[in-house]
Design a protein around this motif. Structure first.
Motif, short mmCIF file in Angstrom:
data_model
loop_
_atom_site.label_atom_id
_atom_site.label_comp_id
_atom_site.label_asym_id
_atom_site.label_seq_id
_atom_site.Cartn_x
_atom_site.Cartn_y
_atom_site.Cartn_z
N UNK A 188 0.81 -1.22 0.00
CA UNK A 188 0.00 0.00 0.00
C UNK A 188 0.83 1.25 0.00
N UNK A 189 0.19 2.37 0.34
CA UNK A 189 0.89 3.66 0.40
C UNK A 189 0.87 4.16 1.82
N UNK A 190 1.97 4.80 2.23
CA UNK A 190 2.08 5.25 3.62
C UNK A 190 1.55 6.67 3.80
N UNK A 191 1.02 6.93 4.99
CA UNK A 191 0.60 8.29 5.36
C UNK A 191 0.78 8.45 6.86
N UNK A 192 0.94 9.69 7.29
CA UNK A 192 1.10 9.95 8.73
C UNK A 192 -0.11 10.72 9.24
N UNK A 193 -0.59 10.31 10.41
CA UNK A 193 -1.77 10.93 11.01
C UNK A 193 -1.40 11.33 12.44
N UNK A 194 -1.60 12.60 12.76
CA UNK A 194 -1.20 13.11 14.08
C UNK A 194 -2.41 13.49 14.90
N UNK A 195 -2.39 13.12 16.18
CA UNK A 195 -3.41 13.64 17.09
C UNK A 195 -2.74 14.16 18.35
N UNK A 196 -3.44 15.09 19.02
CA UNK A 196 -3.00 15.52 20.35
C UNK A 196 -4.02 14.96 21.33
N UNK A 197 -3.55 14.43 22.45
CA UNK A 197 -4.47 13.80 23.40
C UNK A 197 -4.18 14.27 24.83
N UNK A 198 -5.23 14.24 25.65
CA UNK A 198 -5.04 14.54 27.08
C UNK A 198 -5.20 13.28 27.92
N UNK A 199 -5.24 12.14 27.25
CA UNK A 199 -5.39 10.86 27.96
C UNK A 199 -6.81 10.32 27.87
N UNK A 200 -7.78 11.24 27.70
CA UNK A 200 -9.18 10.83 27.57
C UNK A 200 -9.72 11.11 26.18
N UNK A 201 -9.46 12.31 25.70
CA UNK A 201 -9.96 12.73 24.39
C UNK A 201 -8.77 13.03 23.49
N UNK A 202 -9.09 13.11 22.18
CA UNK A 202 -8.03 13.50 21.25
C UNK A 202 -8.60 14.44 20.19
N UNK A 203 -7.72 15.23 19.60
CA UNK A 203 -8.08 16.10 18.48
C UNK A 203 -7.04 15.84 17.39
N UNK A 204 -7.49 15.56 16.13
CA UNK A 204 -6.52 15.37 15.04
C UNK A 204 -5.71 16.66 14.84
N UNK A 205 -4.42 16.52 14.66
CA UNK A 205 -3.58 17.71 14.50
C UNK A 205 -2.75 17.59 13.22
N UNK A 206 -3.44 17.10 12.16
CA UNK A 206 -2.83 17.15 10.84
C UNK A 206 -2.46 15.81 10.26
#
Ligand code: AMP
Ligand code: GLY
Length: 421
Positions: A188-206
């Protein structure tokens, strides 16, 4: 607030650049930093793994928050050290950092929580390995368990080669670990997915696409990354939903269930095939050089996001991005990732105009007697946003062509799968 960023690469320069835009910052430090960070913050010459010395500086300079760039201090427990001292610090603790620090931990975790990832087996000894690899189709992926600066993975096209590689790791090829796993090869093809988390919730960061190989057309040795672009063109809404539901959410919940809530930046290295994402690896920090583009594309105050992770209230955060894509091209010293020289004078930087859409982030550079010298394998990152990736790349290459240093080398084809298709 007084803040210190820990690290000395292009990633840390771009984090400092972004933090400078926050009106909450009083003094900004970088430990140890580079010639670029010294222009926008105060460098403090301390080894990022010398926690006691950093602590003395935190007290002396009244630093309110530490932001950790690279993985090694995190895996070594820098967060645990400072939390014990009641100093605020952004990143995962030692237990949570195992998700990058130990491939065995990560693979067993994926198995436990049904996270799609390559089939794997732990190797106990060379005889067992000879037996097990009969069940694996070629190529076979051999991985060292511990951190190996991108050198811990070998894709073997024969069983003989796989056995040789396994034997070398069992005999101590890598200082961090003698443990080894083998994995099925994912297409397949590679991609990078970033999230920021506080341990309970996360928000995608790009999202981003990295180019790890030294040579054009993705050939030659693996490096820390020779260039990247963002966003990734592979990740559409449908695939993003799968990434969140099948990979990120079970990870954040699973880590919490195990008693290791993950706080900080979680970077998923993914393989996407037939619109199905599988996890190749996790990193516990921003990618370098992917971070450089994310810091230019992000509109939010980075400090607010980081404080929301540290203070466990990330839920309310909404991210805002520029519409424009971005690219970063790394200028390295010829010979990298093997042998290369340092201390080449870098000239012409002052002749180029930089602004919020074109930046030059420093990686391996140092200031001596008012001159900027190269001080590492990856030296500079030209990072550009524009209406198209093709325009952005042209500007980034123009910048690197204008800058002079001996034995400068950079790839001219970053983003080729999208731009030159
Ligand atoms: P890692 O250090 O685990 O990120 O691996 C480094 C690189 O090796 C990845 O970016 C992939 O290109 C490749 N790789 C690792 N594991 C696999 C796998 N199971 N199948 C295919 N490629 C892999
Ligand atoms: N650019 C790849 C990494 O930071 O791991």
């Amino acid at each position: 607030m007084n803040i210190a960023v820990i690290g000395s690469g292009g990633r840390e320069h771009s984090i400092c650049y972004k933090l400078k835009q926050s009106n909450k910052i009083n003094r900004l430090y970088c430990i140890p930093g580079n010639a670029g960070t010294s222009e926008i913050s105060e460098n403090i010459e301390i080894d990022p793994n010398d926690f006691e010395k950093i602590y003395q500086t935190v007290l002396k300079k009244k630093i309110d928050l530490l932001i950790v760039g690279p993985e090694i201090p995190l895996v070594n427990g820098i967060v645990d050290f400072f939390e014990k001292k009641k100093i605020k610090i952004f990143g995962p603790n030692k237990k949570a950092s195992q998700i990058e620090g130990s491939k065995i931990f990560m693979k067993e975790f994926c198995e436990e929580f049904n996270i799609p990832s390559a089939k794997f087996k732990k190797i106990k000894n060379i005889n067992q390995a000879k037996d097990i690899i009969k069940d694996f189709e070629l190529p076979i992926v051999v991985k060292s368990d511990g951190l190996a600066s991108g050198k811990g993975v070998t894709i073997c096209n024969s069983r003989k080669k796989a056995i040789e590689e396994i034997d070398k790791i069992l005999k101590g090829k890598f200082k961090t670990s003698k443990k080894v796993i083998i994995e099925e090869f994912l297409k397949g093809e590679e991609a990078s997915y970033f999230v920021i988390s506080d341990g309970n919730n996360f928000v995608p960061i790009g999202t981003a696409q990295d180019h790890k190989r030294i040579g054009e057309n993705d050939t030659g040795l693996n490096t820390g990354g020779m260039g990247a672009y963002s966003p990734s063109y592979l990740i559409n809404n449908e695939i993003e939903k799968k990434i969140k539901n099948k990979i990120i959410t079970p990870t954040i919940n699973g880590m919490r269930k195990k008693g290791y809530p993950f706080k900080g930046i979680l970077y998923a290295g993914l393989m996407i095939y037939n619109s199905e994402p599988k996890l190749i690896e996790y990193n516990i920090r921003f990618g370098d050089p992917e971070c450089q583009i994310l810091m230019m594309r992000l509109r939010n105050d980075l400090l607010n996001l980081i404080l929301s992770s540290v203070n466990n209230n990330l839920k309310k955060e909404k991210l805002i991005w520029t519409n424009e894509p971005g690219i970063t091209v790394v200028a390295a010293s010829k010979g990298y990732p093997e042998k290369f020289e340092k201390n080449y004078e870098i000239t012409n930087i002052k002749k180029i105009k930089f602004n919020s859409k074109r930046q030059l982030f420093h990686a391996g550079t140092i200031k001596k007697n008012n001159k900027i010298l190269s001080n590492g394998g990856r030296v500079l990152n030209a990072t550009v946003l524009s209406s198209s990736l093709s325009k952005a790349r042209k500007i980034a290459l123009d910048i690197l062509n204008k800058i002079k240093f001996k034995n400068k080398y950079f790839r001219k084809d970053i983003g080729y799968k999208v731009i030159d298709r």
